[in-house]
Design a protein around this motif. Structure first.
Motif, PDB file in Angstrom:
ATOM      1  N   ARG A  27      -4.826  12.692   6.867  1.00  0.00           N
ATOM      2  CA  ARG A  27      -3.915  13.439   5.993  1.00  0.00           C
ATOM      3  C   ARG A  27      -4.715  14.377   5.101  1.00  0.00           C
ATOM      4  NH1 ARG A  27       1.008  11.937   3.462  1.00  0.00           N
ATOM      5  NH2 ARG A  27       1.440  10.956   5.453  1.00  0.00           N
ATOM      6  N   GLY A  37       1.468  10.306  -2.602  1.00  0.00           N
ATOM      7  CA  GLY A  37       2.394  10.136  -1.488  1.00  0.00           C
ATOM      8  C   GLY A  37       1.754   9.422  -0.320  1.00  0.00           C
ATOM      9  N   TRP A  38       0.519   9.812  -0.008  1.00  0.00           N
ATOM     10  CA  TRP A  38      -0.195   9.172   1.098  1.00  0.00           C
ATOM     11  C   TRP A  38      -0.476   7.708   0.768  1.00  0.00           C
ATOM     12  CZ3 TRP A  38      -5.189   7.159   1.893  1.00  0.00           C
ATOM     13  CH2 TRP A  38      -5.514   6.938   3.232  1.00  0.00           C
ATOM     14  N   ALA A  40       1.174   5.774  -1.200  1.00  0.00           N
ATOM     15  CA  ALA A  40       2.433   5.017  -1.200  1.00  0.00           C
ATOM     16  C   ALA A  40       2.812   4.560   0.212  1.00  0.00           C
ATOM     17  CB  ALA A  40       3.553   5.860  -1.800  1.00  0.00           C
ATOM     18  N   GLU A  41       2.356   5.281   1.221  1.00  0.00           N
ATOM     19  CA  GLU A  41       2.630   4.918   2.612  1.00  0.00           C
ATOM     20  C   GLU A  41       1.734   3.773   3.092  1.00  0.00           C
ATOM     21  OE1 GLU A  41       2.116   8.488   4.889  1.00  0.00           O
ATOM     22  OE2 GLU A  41       3.619   9.568   3.712  1.00  0.00           O
ATOM     23  N   ARG A  42       0.667   3.499   2.377  1.00  0.00           N
ATOM     24  CA  ARG A  42      -0.253   2.434   2.743  1.00  0.00           C
ATOM     25  C   ARG A  42       0.221   1.139   2.091  1.00  0.00           C
ATOM     26  NH1 ARG A  42      -1.317   6.484   4.721  1.00  0.00           N
ATOM     27  NH2 ARG A  42      -1.106   5.373   6.647  1.00  0.00           N
ATOM     28  N   GLY A  43      -0.088   0.028   2.667  1.00  0.00           N
ATOM     29  CA  GLY A  43       0.238  -1.258   2.046  1.00  0.00           C
ATOM     30  C   GLY A  43      -0.743  -1.576   0.934  1.00  0.00           C
ATOM     31  N   GLU A  46      -4.281  -2.390   2.174  1.00  0.00           N
ATOM     32  CA  GLU A  46      -5.013  -1.223   2.656  1.00  0.00           C
ATOM     33  C   GLU A  46      -5.506  -0.362   1.503  1.00  0.00           C
ATOM     34  OE1 GLU A  46      -4.377   2.593   5.596  1.00  0.00           O
ATOM     35  OE2 GLU A  46      -2.973   0.931   5.740  1.00  0.00           O
ATOM     36  N   CYS A  47      -4.707  -0.256   0.438  1.00  0.00           N
ATOM     37  CA  CYS A  47      -5.114   0.559  -0.717  1.00  0.00           C
ATOM     38  C   CYS A  47      -6.225  -0.101  -1.515  1.00  0.00           C
ATOM     39  CB  CYS A  47      -3.916   0.852  -1.617  1.00  0.00           C
ATOM     40  SG  CYS A  47      -2.878   2.164  -0.934  1.00  0.00           S
TER      41      CYS A  47
END
Length: 172
Positions: A27, A37-38, A40-43, A46-47
């Motif tokens: 991304r 935003g990116w 927020a798409e990760r769990g 993962e973050c």
């Protein structure tokens, strides 16, 4: 005007390069909102770990999950830098908690930091001012293997030949 920066071509296994393709690249992060935003798409798990990153030849930061290949993150293209990056929010601002040039697919020189700093600054992300973990890559002129220099010992671990002091990984 920004000076032209050195780009790094992919030097890793061909079977990994074959994984790169349209829609698989990392991304592009151009702003704190884009990063939010990116993320927020990760769990949450993962973050909590570092991400794979590249700075593409346009100077844009690209992020992908940690277990992603750098060549896939880069869409198979050359990069200005590559490695791993840990990010977190501090008082509402994104900041780099740790960053390295650890990419055995591109083996970027430690001098690729300015491209990383510029990409982060354009994206509005705070950074530490340099790689927090530097990896020194060289290609052995004797056996042609890729080597990582540890503790400033410029000797090939494969054939014991001396390694050059300057970066030479993608020289044929």
């Amino acid at each position: 005007m920004t000076p032209r920066r050195r780009s790094y071509r992919y030097v890793g296994p061909a079977e990994l390069a074959a994984l790169a393709g349209p829609g698989r690249e990392g991304r592009r992060i151009r702003s704190p909102a884009g990063l939010a935003g990116w993320a927020a798409e990760r769990g949450p798990q993962e973050c909590g770990e570092p991400f794979t990153f590249v700075v593409d030849t346009a100077g844009v930061l690209r992020l992908a999950p940690r277990r992603s290949e750098h060549v896939v993150c880069a869409g198979g293209e050359a990069v200005l830098s590559a490695g791993e990056m840990a990010l977190r929010q501090v008082s509402g601002r994104w900041t780099v908690d740790g960053v390295s040039n650890q990419s055995t697919g591109y083996c970027p020189d430690t001098r690729s930091w300015p491209a990383v700093a510029e990409a982060l600054e354009h994206a509005g992300i705070d950074h530490p001012g340099g790689f927090t973990h530097e990896v020194v890559f060289r290609r052995c002129p004797g056996c042609r293997q890729l080597a990582i220099v540890r503790e400033e010992d410029f000797v090939c671990v494969f054939c014991e030949a001396p390694l050059p002091p300057q970066w030479n990984v993608d020289e044929e």
